[in-house]
Scaffold this active site. Sequence first.
Site, PDB file in Angstrom:
ATOM      1  N   THR A 193       0.855  -1.187   0.000  1.00  0.00           N
ATOM      2  CA  THR A 193       0.000   0.000   0.000  1.00  0.00           C
ATOM      3  C   THR A 193       0.885   1.230   0.000  1.00  0.00           C
ATOM      4  OG1 THR A 193      -1.559  -1.205   1.377  1.00  0.00           O
ATOM      5  CG2 THR A 193      -1.877   1.154   1.186  1.00  0.00           C
ATOM      6  N   THR A 194       0.897   1.950  -1.094  1.00  0.00           N
ATOM      7  CA  THR A 194       1.722   3.154  -1.142  1.00  0.00           C
ATOM      8  C   THR A 194       0.883   4.402  -0.964  1.00  0.00           C
ATOM      9  OG1 THR A 194       1.522   3.049  -3.522  1.00  0.00           O
ATOM     10  CG2 THR A 194       3.564   2.213  -2.582  1.00  0.00           C
TER      11      THR A 194
END
Lengths: 236, 248
Positions: free
Chosen positions: A14-15
């Site tokens: 998850t960026t």
Amino acid sequence: MIFNSEISGEQQHTTSPVVTGGSVIALVYNGGVIVGTDTLCSYGSMAAFKNVKKIAQISKNTIYASSGEFSDFQQVVKELAKIDRSALQYDDGVHPSPKDYGNFLARLSYKKRCKINPLYLQNVIAGFHNGERYLSLVDIYGTYLESNFITTGFASYFCKAIISNYWNENCTLDQAKQVIRECFKVLFCRDCRAHDVIQLAYVDAQGAHIEEPERVETKWDFNGFKSRANEKLHTQ
Amino acid sequence: MLKHLYDTDCVTWSPQGKLFQVEYAMEAVKQGSICLGLKSNDFVVLCSLKRQPSELAGYQEKQFKIDDHMAIAIAGLTADARVLCKYMRTECLEYKYTYESHHPVGRLVFKVAEKSQHKTQSGAKRPYGVGLLVAGIDPNGVHLFETCPSGNYYEYKCQAIGSRSQAARTYFESWFHLFEKSTLEQLILHGLSALKKAIMEDEELNEKNVEVGILGKNQKFIHLNAQELKDYIVKLETFNANTQIQQE
């Protein structure tokens, strides 16, 4: 806690969040703890879901809210509810205290952070246990902090002044509610991702009470707006 | 116990509905030296008689701390007890790491019982040959549990297991109604009195062969040291359960 990405082998990280919830403001008062959120989930800059209940009751005397990626919020609610249900499996009537949930969430967040795949959330856990008020923040890195008041997101910038001027830890429930309403009023004016419908929930000796969403008072009938609206264009 | 048919392994029932391997395992507990536990509203006391394999040897310890709020006393195969003790300690540590609070006592006993039961339903395994008395404090109160090789577990007000434990249980049956409101000192003396009933004629209680552990709501688990044991054994001479009734 196994996520689908780990099963399929495609390790994704998850960026950045996709569907996000806004600020959470939580205060202790003389009889318990109160948490307030707005009811908006944003899809980037679009106000996509405007009627979302973002405060969850985890157990009889614990409530949970968070700002950040909303799907992570939903998953955390499931994981915390699982712990509460374990009392049923073991048949021993032992329920975790709010502090147990807070610490569990801190460990979970820290574990995921160490894998560079965080739960993209600022979490707030509030509860009332054995006559004592409990309020804690667990952030995206797994940092665990207990405090008398918690603000996440933009509220940390705009609302701390209001809280320190009008709230103390022994105020009444109504005073605390007013402070939170005032904070969300200011947030609605200044935070682009905020909404004017909010929800309050509080935990006291009788347990958790989650209220229905309410609209904050806003004022738009300023003279400046009214006369501006009647101005002819291109007069300058 | 005599030898029986149908006792080769755990996966064979006898026609009378018994699993003999499990029953034999429970015999191993009965052969261990006695340990007993008793609780009041605020304290749990564990007393055990330590065995000395020979004059040259030390005494075998029978009580082990699992966590600040929990301890066990063992009767039976010490090696099996070590395995369960390690398991319980690991579980308590993990729980504390995750939740920052103490493992609920009943729940851990349940886990040990599950582990024990698993060994009674496999062709390739044997049951644990040890019985535990688990003393613990949690928000639900003061607890004393017994676990069996069969995978059963029971909660008690007071219990004795091991060799000649029936004598101690008989003492308990007469006096357990006093335990709830006893002071810590009275509880320890009751425990030692029960222990005294269970020793052989030529044996005597002394600070070397007796082990006493105490656990309370505000008292982490500790063992009494040699001097304290000596003092209590001296007090035992003049201790009479009847006097406690008169006080109340």
